[in-house]
Design a protein around this motif. Structure first.
Motif, mmCIF file in Angstrom:
data_model
loop_
_atom_site.group_PDB
_atom_site.id
_atom_site.type_symbol
_atom_site.label_atom_id
_atom_site.label_comp_id
_atom_site.label_asym_id
_atom_site.label_seq_id
_atom_site.Cartn_x
_atom_site.Cartn_y
_atom_site.Cartn_z
ATOM 1 N N SER A 117 -1.610 -4.681 2.499
ATOM 2 C CA SER A 117 -1.742 -3.620 3.505
ATOM 3 C C SER A 117 -0.584 -3.646 4.479
ATOM 4 C CB SER A 117 -3.058 -3.770 4.254
ATOM 5 O OG SER A 117 -3.134 -5.048 4.830
ATOM 6 N N ALA B 287 0.842 -1.196 0.000
ATOM 7 C CA ALA B 287 0.000 0.000 0.000
ATOM 8 C C ALA B 287 0.877 1.246 0.000
ATOM 9 C CB ALA B 287 -0.917 -0.003 1.213
ATOM 10 N N LYS C 83 -3.877 1.362 -3.005
ATOM 11 C CA LYS C 83 -4.590 0.947 -1.808
ATOM 12 C C LYS C 83 -4.969 -0.525 -1.946
ATOM 13 C CE LYS C 83 -6.765 5.520 -1.584
ATOM 14 N NZ LYS C 83 -8.055 6.255 -1.559
ATOM 15 N N SER D 82 0.067 5.732 -5.187
ATOM 16 C CA SER D 82 -0.662 5.705 -3.909
ATOM 17 C C SER D 82 -1.659 4.558 -3.874
ATOM 18 C CB SER D 82 -1.387 7.041 -3.688
ATOM 19 O OG SER D 82 -0.478 8.124 -3.700
#
Length: 123
Positions: A123, A14, A87, A85
């Motif tokens: 993550s 992430a 996610k 960026s």
């Protein structure tokens, strides 16, 4: 008809970045509007970004606006998706698609598809 082959997918943490490429065969690539779509497990395919044949107009899904950038190089018959960026919710199979005519976020309007490339964001 145009044949499309995606590359550049992979596993990223992430906040990281990836650049996807979609190479097209055929001498009429510059005539096509190009789009990127994605499909996560158990979910429907969704629009990510699109770009007109000249590259002058682009469109993005709200979920990726400001983070992803679509571009194309007609001399190389290639369209790109720069993803920054990242996610975990960006995890999906990303496919490029081509159509003649004005740009669209509707997958049903595209009639040429690549096989897809997996993007996994941890993550």
């Amino acid at each position: 008809q145009v044949q499309l082959v995606e590359s550049g997918g992979g596993l990223v943490q992430a906040g990281g970045s990836l650049r996807l490429s979609c190479a097209a065969s055929g001498r009429t690539f510059s005539s096509y509007t190009m789009g990127w779509f994605r499909q996560a497990p158990g979910k429907e395919r969704e629009f990510v970004a699109c770009i007109t044949w000249s590259g002058s107009t682009t469109g993005y899904a709200d979920s990726v606006k400001g983070r992803f950038t679509i571009s194309r190089d007609n001399a190389k018959n290639t369209v790109y998706l720069q993803m920054n960026s990242l996610k975990p919710e960006d995890t999906a199979v990303y496919s490029c698609a081509a159509k003649i005519g004005s740009y669209s976020g509707y997958s049903t309007s595209y009639n040429n598809w690549g096989q897809g490339t997996q993007v996994t964001v941890s993550s």
